[in-house]
Design a protein around this motif. Sequence first.
Motif, PDB file in Angstrom:
ATOM      1  N   VAL A  35       0.839  -1.194   0.000  1.00 37.89           N
ATOM      2  CA  VAL A  35       0.000   0.000   0.000  1.00 37.89           C
ATOM      3  C   VAL A  35       0.878   1.249   0.000  1.00 37.89           C
ATOM      4  O   VAL A  35       0.587   2.236  -0.681  1.00 37.89           O
ATOM      5  CB  VAL A  35      -0.950   0.004   1.215  1.00 37.89           C
ATOM      6  N   SER A  36       1.962   1.210   0.762  1.00 30.83           N
ATOM      7  CA  SER A  36       2.868   2.356   0.822  1.00 30.83           C
ATOM      8  C   SER A  36       3.449   2.672  -0.540  1.00 30.83           C
ATOM      9  O   SER A  36       3.518   3.836  -0.947  1.00 30.83           O
ATOM     10  CB  SER A  36       3.991   2.076   1.827  1.00 30.83           C
ATOM     11  N   TYR A  37       3.850   1.639  -1.265  1.00 27.34           N
ATOM     12  CA  TYR A  37       4.433   1.835  -2.602  1.00 27.34           C
ATOM     13  C   TYR A  37       3.398   2.441  -3.539  1.00 27.34           C
ATOM     14  O   TYR A  37       3.686   3.398  -4.281  1.00 27.34           O
ATOM     15  CB  TYR A  37       4.943   0.504  -3.143  1.00 27.34           C
ATOM     16  N   LEU A  38       2.179   1.892  -3.526  1.00 25.35           N
ATOM     17  CA  LEU A  38       1.125   2.406  -4.390  1.00 25.35           C
ATOM     18  C   LEU A  38       0.823   3.868  -4.065  1.00 25.35           C
ATOM     19  O   LEU A  38       0.659   4.696  -4.974  1.00 25.35           O
ATOM     20  CB  LEU A  38      -0.150   1.567  -4.253  1.00 25.35           C
ATOM     21  N   SER A  39       0.751   4.182  -2.794  1.00 25.19           N
ATOM     22  CA  SER A  39       0.472   5.555  -2.385  1.00 25.19           C
ATOM     23  C   SER A  39       1.535   6.508  -2.920  1.00 25.19           C
ATOM     24  O   SER A  39       1.221   7.594  -3.429  1.00 25.19           O
ATOM     25  CB  SER A  39       0.408   5.641  -0.856  1.00 25.19           C
ATOM     26  N   LYS A  40       2.804   6.098  -2.849  1.00 22.42           N
ATOM     27  CA  LYS A  40       3.891   6.950  -3.335  1.00 22.42           C
ATOM     28  C   LYS A  40       3.843   7.110  -4.849  1.00 22.42           C
ATOM     29  O   LYS A  40       4.152   8.180  -5.379  1.00 22.42           O
ATOM     30  CB  LYS A  40       5.240   6.378  -2.895  1.00 22.42           C
ATOM     31  N   VAL A  41       3.433   6.052  -5.552  1.00 19.82           N
ATOM     32  CA  VAL A  41       3.294   6.150  -7.007  1.00 19.82           C
ATOM     33  C   VAL A  41       2.190   7.140  -7.366  1.00 19.82           C
ATOM     34  O   VAL A  41       2.337   7.978  -8.259  1.00 19.82           O
ATOM     35  CB  VAL A  41       3.001   4.767  -7.618  1.00 19.82           C
ATOM     36  N   GLU A  42       1.083   7.068  -6.652  1.00 16.56           N
ATOM     37  CA  GLU A  42      -0.058   7.924  -6.964  1.00 16.56           C
ATOM     38  C   GLU A  42       0.238   9.402  -6.719  1.00 16.56           C
ATOM     39  O   GLU A  42      -0.205  10.266  -7.479  1.00 16.56           O
ATOM     40  CB  GLU A  42      -1.280   7.494  -6.153  1.00 16.56           C
ATOM     41  N   ILE A  43       0.991   9.706  -5.663  1.00 15.74           N
ATOM     42  CA  ILE A  43       1.232  11.120  -5.341  1.00 15.74           C
ATOM     43  C   ILE A  43       2.546  11.637  -5.926  1.00 15.74           C
ATOM     44  O   ILE A  43       2.849  12.828  -5.810  1.00 15.74           O
ATOM     45  CB  ILE A  43       1.217  11.357  -3.812  1.00 15.74           C
ATOM     46  N   GLY A  44       3.320  10.759  -6.561  1.00 25.13           N
ATOM     47  CA  GLY A  44       4.504  11.223  -7.261  1.00 25.13           C
ATOM     48  C   GLY A  44       5.806  11.115  -6.504  1.00 25.13           C
ATOM     49  O   GLY A  44       6.800  11.719  -6.912  1.00 25.13           O
ATOM     50  N   LEU A  45       5.833  10.333  -5.431  1.00 22.68           N
ATOM     51  CA  LEU A  45       7.089  10.126  -4.708  1.00 22.68           C
ATOM     52  C   LEU A  45       7.878   8.950  -5.270  1.00 22.68           C
ATOM     53  O   LEU A  45       9.063   8.789  -4.949  1.00 22.68           O
ATOM     54  CB  LEU A  45       6.809   9.910  -3.215  1.00 22.68           C
ATOM     55  N   ARG A  46       7.229   8.116  -6.069  1.00 23.53           N
ATOM     56  CA  ARG A  46       7.896   7.010  -6.769  1.00 23.53           C
ATOM     57  C   ARG A  46       7.391   6.989  -8.201  1.00 23.53           C
ATOM     58  O   ARG A  46       6.219   7.288  -8.458  1.00 23.53           O
ATOM     59  CB  ARG A  46       7.591   5.664  -6.087  1.00 23.53           C
ATOM     60  N   PRO A  47       8.234   6.619  -9.152  1.00 19.36           N
ATOM     61  CA  PRO A  47       7.785   6.584 -10.547  1.00 19.36           C
ATOM     62  C   PRO A  47       6.909   5.369 -10.833  1.00 19.36           C
ATOM     63  O   PRO A  47       7.082   4.306 -10.229  1.00 19.36           O
ATOM     64  CB  PRO A  47       9.095   6.512 -11.332  1.00 19.36           C
ATOM     65  N   ALA A  48       5.985   5.537 -11.745  1.00 21.58           N
ATOM     66  CA  ALA A  48       5.181   4.403 -12.223  1.00 21.58           C
ATOM     67  C   ALA A  48       5.990   3.692 -13.302  1.00 21.58           C
ATOM     68  O   ALA A  48       6.001   4.102 -14.460  1.00 21.58           O
ATOM     69  CB  ALA A  48       3.851   4.897 -12.769  1.00 21.58           C
ATOM     70  N   THR A  49       6.688   2.647 -12.918  1.00 20.61           N
ATOM     71  CA  THR A  49       7.555   1.915 -13.836  1.00 20.61           C
ATOM     72  C   THR A  49       6.713   1.076 -14.787  1.00 20.61           C
ATOM     73  O   THR A  49       5.512   0.889 -14.579  1.00 20.61           O
ATOM     74  CB  THR A  49       8.502   0.999 -13.057  1.00 20.61           C
ATOM     75  N   PRO A  50       7.312   0.539 -15.857  1.00 22.59           N
ATOM     76  CA  PRO A  50       6.537  -0.297 -16.779  1.00 22.59           C
ATOM     77  C   PRO A  50       5.843  -1.470 -16.100  1.00 22.59           C
ATOM     78  O   PRO A  50       4.694  -1.784 -16.428  1.00 22.59           O
ATOM     79  CB  PRO A  50       7.605  -0.781 -17.772  1.00 22.59           C
ATOM     80  N   THR A  51       6.506  -2.124 -15.137  1.00 21.03           N
ATOM     81  CA  THR A  51       5.868  -3.256 -14.466  1.00 21.03           C
ATOM     82  C   THR A  51       4.727  -2.796 -13.566  1.00 21.03           C
ATOM     83  O   THR A  51       3.708  -3.488 -13.451  1.00 21.03           O
ATOM     84  CB  THR A  51       6.903  -4.043 -13.641  1.00 21.03           C
ATOM     85  N   VAL A  52       4.870  -1.641 -12.939  1.00 23.54           N
ATOM     86  CA  VAL A  52       3.786  -1.096 -12.113  1.00 23.54           C
ATOM     87  C   VAL A  52       2.589  -0.745 -12.988  1.00 23.54           C
ATOM     88  O   VAL A  52       1.437  -1.060 -12.650  1.00 23.54           O
ATOM     89  CB  VAL A  52       4.264   0.137 -11.323  1.00 23.54           C
ATOM     90  N   VAL A  53       2.841  -0.102 -14.117  1.00 25.29           N
ATOM     91  CA  VAL A  53       1.752   0.263 -15.026  1.00 25.29           C
ATOM     92  C   VAL A  53       1.053  -0.982 -15.555  1.00 25.29           C
ATOM     93  O   VAL A  53      -0.183  -1.028 -15.638  1.00 25.29           O
ATOM     94  CB  VAL A  53       2.289   1.122 -16.187  1.00 25.29           C
ATOM     95  N   ALA A  54       1.832  -2.008 -15.902  1.00 24.33           N
ATOM     96  CA  ALA A  54       1.233  -3.245 -16.402  1.00 24.33           C
ATOM     97  C   ALA A  54       0.355  -3.897 -15.342  1.00 24.33           C
ATOM     98  O   ALA A  54      -0.755  -4.366 -15.636  1.00 24.33           O
ATOM     99  CB  ALA A  54       2.330  -4.214 -16.847  1.00 24.33           C
ATOM    100  N   ALA A  55       0.835  -3.917 -14.101  1.00 24.75           N
ATOM    101  CA  ALA A  55       0.052  -4.520 -13.016  1.00 24.75           C
ATOM    102  C   ALA A  55      -1.209  -3.715 -12.742  1.00 24.75           C
ATOM    103  O   ALA A  55      -2.286  -4.279 -12.509  1.00 24.75           O
ATOM    104  CB  ALA A  55       0.907  -4.612 -11.754  1.00 24.75           C
ATOM    105  N   ALA A  56      -1.115  -2.386 -12.780  1.00 25.03           N
ATOM    106  CA  ALA A  56      -2.282  -1.536 -12.550  1.00 25.03           C
ATOM    107  C   ALA A  56      -3.305  -1.706 -13.663  1.00 25.03           C
ATOM    108  O   ALA A  56      -4.516  -1.777 -13.398  1.00 25.03           O
ATOM    109  CB  ALA A  56      -1.851  -0.077 -12.445  1.00 25.03           C
ATOM    110  N   ALA A  57      -2.839  -1.782 -14.895  1.00 24.36           N
ATOM    111  CA  ALA A  57      -3.755  -1.952 -16.026  1.00 24.36           C
ATOM    112  C   ALA A  57      -4.528  -3.262 -15.910  1.00 24.36           C
ATOM    113  O   ALA A  57      -5.746  -3.299 -16.140  1.00 24.36           O
ATOM    114  CB  ALA A  57      -2.973  -1.901 -17.339  1.00 24.36           C
ATOM    115  N   GLU A  58      -3.836  -4.321 -15.546  1.00 26.88           N
ATOM    116  CA  GLU A  58      -4.509  -5.612 -15.397  1.00 26.88           C
ATOM    117  C   GLU A  58      -5.503  -5.577 -14.243  1.00 26.88           C
ATOM    118  O   GLU A  58      -6.631  -6.069 -14.361  1.00 26.88           O
ATOM    119  CB  GLU A  58      -3.480  -6.717 -15.161  1.00 26.88           C
ATOM    120  N   ALA A  59      -5.105  -4.977 -13.141  1.00 24.77           N
ATOM    121  CA  ALA A  59      -5.972  -4.944 -11.962  1.00 24.77           C
ATOM    122  C   ALA A  59      -7.197  -4.057 -12.186  1.00 24.77           C
ATOM    123  O   ALA A  59      -8.283  -4.332 -11.646  1.00 24.77           O
ATOM    124  CB  ALA A  59      -5.187  -4.451 -10.750  1.00 24.77           C
TER     125      ALA A  59
END
Length: 394
Positions: A35-59
Amino acid sequence: MESSRKPTAGENIAVLRKARGIGQARLARRMGITVSYLSKVEIGLRPATPTVVAAAAEALHVTTARIHGQPFADPSEQADLLNELRGAVRRHTLPKEDTPARSELAQGLQQAAQLRADTKYLELLRILPRLLGQATATALDAGGDAVAWGQVSDLYGCAYAVAHRLAQPDLADMVVSRQQWAAQRTWNPAADAAAAWNEAGTYQSAGQYDDGLAIVERAISHYGRSRSDGPEPVVVLGSLHLRGVVLASRHRDKEATKAHLRYAKDLALQLPDDRLLHNLTFGEGNTALYELAAHIELDQPDEAVRMAAPLVTAPPTGLKPNRVGRFYIDLARARLATKDLDGAEEALKPAFTVSPQMAEIHPMSREVLRVLFVLHQRSRPDLMAMAKRTGLAS
């Protein structure tokens, strides 16, 4: 290319999640991250990497293109030009253009290949519809001339690069099918393999890395049975293995990544320098850049930074701007992952110089910029200038 601010991948994940009434904890479970990682991706503290984007798209049951959004600062011209290209691709057996003089077509083909290598996508998009029609008319008039159909196939390779970079997955799929259609008329296994390289790229863009790997492995098997002498088979087969490196590393398959990289390195030893054939670039320099990128995808940014040091001092010779620009974007990713914020910004600057159009719209250059922008870097004038060029700041 200044305009109103454009949403980023991380922000789009948050919007789509909320629109579906899904909490962060639930989405994080579906994506296989904390949850912490996702929160940081959403607010811009971590980049949305290709694997993160792929996982989000599937979910979230959307495409990766929907997650990335439309990053263009001035979408009107792109939309008009893309519609023209769609029309040309749709009319693949009914070109409106007449057969041009041989010298005119040769000049156009050379210009298209150069614009693609220089990442000048808008300029390429302006000439592609007419050029595709002319090349197709030439091939149809020539009957079974393999060289003419090879030129059509290579042009569709340029069209794929445009569709891929401008985040048009449906157009990219259609272009690949047309490239395969033209390649089959060349009687050249290398043209078929180049089309397979792009086909695997459509799966890569969609985040379907295992299916992309299956396409690559099938192409390697088919092409390996019909290899000839000279640099062409080395470039084609080596490029397929490099596509395999990307797909395997994003799929988090370390053994497959190592295997494809090992084959690529062995093949690269057969070339004195990097070669460009059928819009495929291969050699020791490009192989090194793919290895560096694989370290980032496999969460080994320190190793990527170490590899990059000599490449920054003495960049590989013979590589076109599309590959050099991507190298600096990957270096920025690696430095950001090691918390070297100043170094990440410095790495992005040459990317905007060498391949400005790619740097402005590439998902990872935008994500690195977004994180730097959020992490209290707004007052830095160079960073602000790059953010404005990508539409991240108005």
